[in-house]
Motif scaffolding. Structure first.
Motif, PDB file in Angstrom:
ATOM      1  N   TYR A   1      27.163   7.436  33.350  1.00 27.34           N
ATOM      2  CA  TYR A   1      28.172   8.462  33.627  1.00 27.34           C
ATOM      3  C   TYR A   1      28.142   9.520  32.520  1.00 27.34           C
ATOM      4  O   TYR A   1      27.794   9.212  31.372  1.00 27.34           O
ATOM      5  CB  TYR A   1      29.579   7.857  33.761  1.00 27.34           C
ATOM      6  CG  TYR A   1      30.080   7.150  32.521  1.00 27.34           C
ATOM      7  CD1 TYR A   1      29.828   5.795  32.336  1.00 27.34           C
ATOM      8  CD2 TYR A   1      30.803   7.835  31.549  1.00 27.34           C
ATOM      9  CE1 TYR A   1      30.282   5.132  31.207  1.00 27.34           C
ATOM     10  CE2 TYR A   1      31.264   7.181  30.408  1.00 27.34           C
ATOM     11  CZ  TYR A   1      30.996   5.841  30.249  1.00 27.34           C
ATOM     12  OH  TYR A   1      31.435   5.187  29.123  1.00 27.34           O
TER      13      TYR A   1
ATOM     14  N   GLN B   1      34.111  10.862  36.441  1.00 25.57           N
ATOM     15  CA  GLN B   1      32.879  10.098  36.658  1.00 25.57           C
ATOM     16  C   GLN B   1      32.936   8.773  35.890  1.00 25.57           C
ATOM     17  O   GLN B   1      32.482   7.736  36.373  1.00 25.57           O
ATOM     18  CB  GLN B   1      31.663  10.921  36.213  1.00 25.57           C
ATOM     19  CG  GLN B   1      30.375  10.483  36.873  1.00 25.57           C
ATOM     20  CD  GLN B   1      29.199  11.358  36.463  1.00 25.57           C
ATOM     21  OE1 GLN B   1      28.480  11.051  35.527  1.00 25.57           O
ATOM     22  NE2 GLN B   1      29.034  12.464  37.174  1.00 25.57           N
TER      23      GLN B   1
ATOM     24  N   ILE C   1      27.200   7.865  41.729  1.00 21.32           N
ATOM     25  CA  ILE C   1      26.886   7.437  40.361  1.00 21.32           C
ATOM     26  C   ILE C   1      25.417   7.022  40.289  1.00 21.32           C
ATOM     27  O   ILE C   1      24.880   6.430  41.219  1.00 21.32           O
ATOM     28  CB  ILE C   1      27.786   6.242  39.975  1.00 21.32           C
ATOM     29  CG1 ILE C   1      29.261   6.644  39.948  1.00 21.32           C
ATOM     30  CG2 ILE C   1      27.352   5.615  38.667  1.00 21.32           C
ATOM     31  CD1 ILE C   1      29.698   7.334  38.700  1.00 21.32           C
TER      32      ILE C   1
END
Lengths: 483, 483
Positions: free
Chosen positions: A404, A411, A385
């Protein structure tokens, strides 16, 4: 928590009819609206991920009497009220709840008086922080608290969240500058809390209790604020480091030496890169982190100069890549202005990448920052991330921004997991889940993890005592406490 | 307010037997005593004119667990508890009430830890303020709050009263230096209030609510305090004036110019005279008032020097008799030490004249001081009462000391009337009945005049929520509120 009285309609149309028949006539023409577009605009602050649905009406109060009329009506009918300032918060504290009255005080934005001998100003809650600063400058006076939102957030909202900012490391937070509050309570009654004098211990500090209560105890309709003489022009130093942990070590060691910077901010490599994308600032993206230090020497340039030198010495001793100082106010202002653009830079990134952002706000003991950053580096690797960091590092107040892709549920899940892990890490390191952004609805569940059970019971007892029907901003800060 | 549970004996002997049978075994040997001499000593603080009768026992807690055991027992039996620190207060806040447990934390006086990077210290409540200062000096750190009682009062008591002092004008009060509190509640449970971090907005500011609550909400058993780097050596200036009102004008004009003195004290002619009687200091008794100003320039001698010059200029412009500055630290310290002897000097006067003293503590907006002093001068003439004044003038916090012959009931009546008139005058001028001494039992009736009815109802609701049985320090601060 909110219990409508038996004859208060649940049905939206019937509730609206009641509001129009009974509340609207008590308010100035046009103060109340149920226009769908307007309601949508006013239903949320800037915490995009929080719920914000179902407002019955918006009331834009123009006076204390308007606020009192709304609360008298709401308490008579058990209708929830969501107080709002400029809706620039990022924790959902001003977001609508089902069937609520949105009560905005943005139109109550007058300066009611400046007292130079006492160094106070009395204002209505809707005035914007920077507008107040501009108003005070000709008097040679300053209101120091400077949240990142200084140009858009209101003093009432600053009080409701006990807002912080960049100057806190030397000049403290909103709470440190509030002398007297006038507040409208759940039943519509008006109380004056705290004396206007420099000192005062007559009774419990209920003024302090209302500061940072996020609209759950009452609505600030007037505030008398303590001011200070205009702050001196600071000197600025910038240092770059191989990584954030080393920058954190620099901060802890610098502060342990007795430093009194008027600003000590950290920007990580990702933030530097996003800032360059935003404004072509030529910041060194090779660095893992940058520290931006200012010292105003409390008015003495020599003291400020010594502090810049001490900072450079500590930075070099812990392994800085580069250290530079500037005594050019224009340069300094440009650097700070660049720092203040971190959030717009993040927004440009999210817009360009179809991304969303979760903004963290943990505050740690300064000496624990290296541990936090070490774990953050691992977390980036494990999760894949993108996490950028700006921090009021002198206070240990960290704002990791977690990005994200909006169309990638997996995600998004990992981003939320990272958000939660960082809060837990903050608690594990002896810190708090929120240094300055507030709890709102975003962190209500986490507040129950931070406060011990006895403290939670105290919170609920105090809330029950002051707002027995639970009509003030329900479903927010206190909604997950059990004890 | 306190309602004993049905089977709690009212009879003193039976109550004592219950305490000895059920509470004493839960405490360390000797922690509880009913010795009449000891009880008499511990039954009162220094507010000689307040009631202090009927304590059942004294418990000297040595640990948090002891405090919890007392409160669990007291709440189970509905027995009032009077928390005590060093009993140096002057409002009767630590005085006994009928049938109570006096709960002293004076033996809990350890420093639990100093954190130099975070600039905090964690202490037990019984430590004496000056002892804490001495402990911190080797770390290069300072805990600024310096009530007049700095050598004898405890941090726990300072927190309970939100104590002020001489440095407040620049460095604020106790509340400004408290980060985290551990408190024992009425039912014996232990809560941790506030994070230890520099910033934090997770939940309501209950930490602040307990500061200055005078033992009515809970008992502080541990405090983490914010520290600052050692304060710089100040420069000192002294000015004399024909009367107090002119000195007050000097203060208001000096402060309106943006001055930041680290001390700004006023002594009137009567105080100067009593000080000379006490220590032969050679103070100018021809002057109607003296101002003692210090500036530490926040570490910069040039800034301090400029502030001394500005003070001299303002003093001369309003009509000072004489202005003198000193850059000799020994001289400065001697002057401040002399100021700190005002209270012993009053005590010598009362002892020598068979007199008693009522100490006032109003705090006004600075600009209203001349009006206060003008009325005070009239009052002296009308009443024939001796009234001396020391004041933290930079804060508008005035301490008129009203003397009366102990054997003259008529004079005593006039003294009390003057005491009340000065409080009313403080309120009429936009001030408060107590700037730093607290309400205690001395001013409980007056608190009901200062707070508006809605605020009074809030106070009672909060008290009821946190101490529903009303066992914590009943008959004190909150006892006259009605709303």
């Amino acid at each position: 928590m909110t219990a409508p009285t038996p004859n208060t309609p649940h049905d939206p149309q019937e509730r609206l009819a009641l509001l129009e028949a009974e509340l609207a006539p008590q308010l100035p023409p046009g103060a109340m609206t149920a226009d769908a577009d307007i309601l949508q605009t006013y239903s949320a602050d800037r915490a995009i991920q929080c719920e914000a649905e179902g407002a019955a009406v918006l009331v834009r109060a123009a006076s204390t009497e308007d606020v009192q009329a709304v609360m008298r009506f709401a308490s008579a009918h058990g209708i929830p009220v969501v107080p709002q300032g400029a809706r620039t918060g990022i924790s959902g504290g001003a977001n609508a709840v089902a069937g609520c009255i949105l009560l905005s005080v943005e139109k109550m934005a007058e300066v009611l008086g400046v007292n130079t001998a006492e160094r106070t100003v009395t204002v209505q809650p809707g005035i914007i922080n920077q507008q107040l600063k501009d108003h005070l400058r000709p008097y040679g006076l300053s209101y120091p608290p400077d949240p990142g939102s200084v140009n858009i957030s209101s003093i009432g909202g600053n009080i409701a969240t006990n807002a912080g900012g960049l100057c806190c490391v030397k000049y403290g937070v909103t709470k440190d500058y509030v002398r007297q509050l006038k507040v409208v309570l759940a039943d519509g009654s008006l109380a004056t809390l705290g004396p206007r004098t420099a000192k005062g211990v007559a009774g419990l500090d209920l003024r302090g209790l209302f500061i940072g209560s996020e609209g759950t105890l009452g609505i600030v309709v007037e505030a008398t604020l303590r001011l200070v003489p205009l702050l001196a022009e600071p000197l600025t130093a910038v240092a770059t480091f191989p990584d954030e942990a080393t920058a954190g070590t620099c901060v802890a060691e610098f502060m342990a030496r007795g430093a009194q910077p008027s600003m000590l901010e950290l920007l990580d490599r990702t933030t530097l890169s996003m800032l360059n994308d935003y404004g072509d600032f030529g910041l060194d993206e090779q660095a893992g982190a940058m520290l931006l230090m200012q010292s105003d020497g409390s008015g003495d340039p020599a003291t400020a100069q010594r502090e810049v030198e001490a900072f450079a010495e500590v930075a070099e001793s812990v392994g800085a890549l580069d250290v530079a100082a500037s005594d050019d106010p224009a340069d300094s202002e440009a650097l700070v202005a660049t720092r203040r653009l971190a959030h717009p830079a993040y927004e440009k990134y999210t817009a360009a990448h179809g991304a969303s952002e979760l903004m963290e706000d943990v505050c740690l003991p300064r000496s624990r920052m290296p541990e936090f950053f070490a774990r953050l580096a691992q977390l980036r690797e494990e999760s894949g991330i993108v996490i950028a960091v700006v921090a009021h590092a002198g206070d240990g107040n960290l704002h990791p921004a977690i990005f994200y892709a909006r169309d990638d549920a997996e995600q998004e899940r990992r981003a939320h997991a990272a958000f939660e892990e960082l809060m837990q890490l903050g608690l594990d390191l002896g810190g708090t889940i929120t240094g300055e952004h507030g709890v709102g609805s975003l962190k209500a569940r986490w507040l129950a993890k931070e406060l011990d059970p006895v403290n939670q019971r105290l919170h609920l007892a105090v809330k029950q005592a002051i707002d027995p029907q639970g009509i003030l901003n329900p479903g927010k800060m206190l909604s997950h406490l059990g004890g």
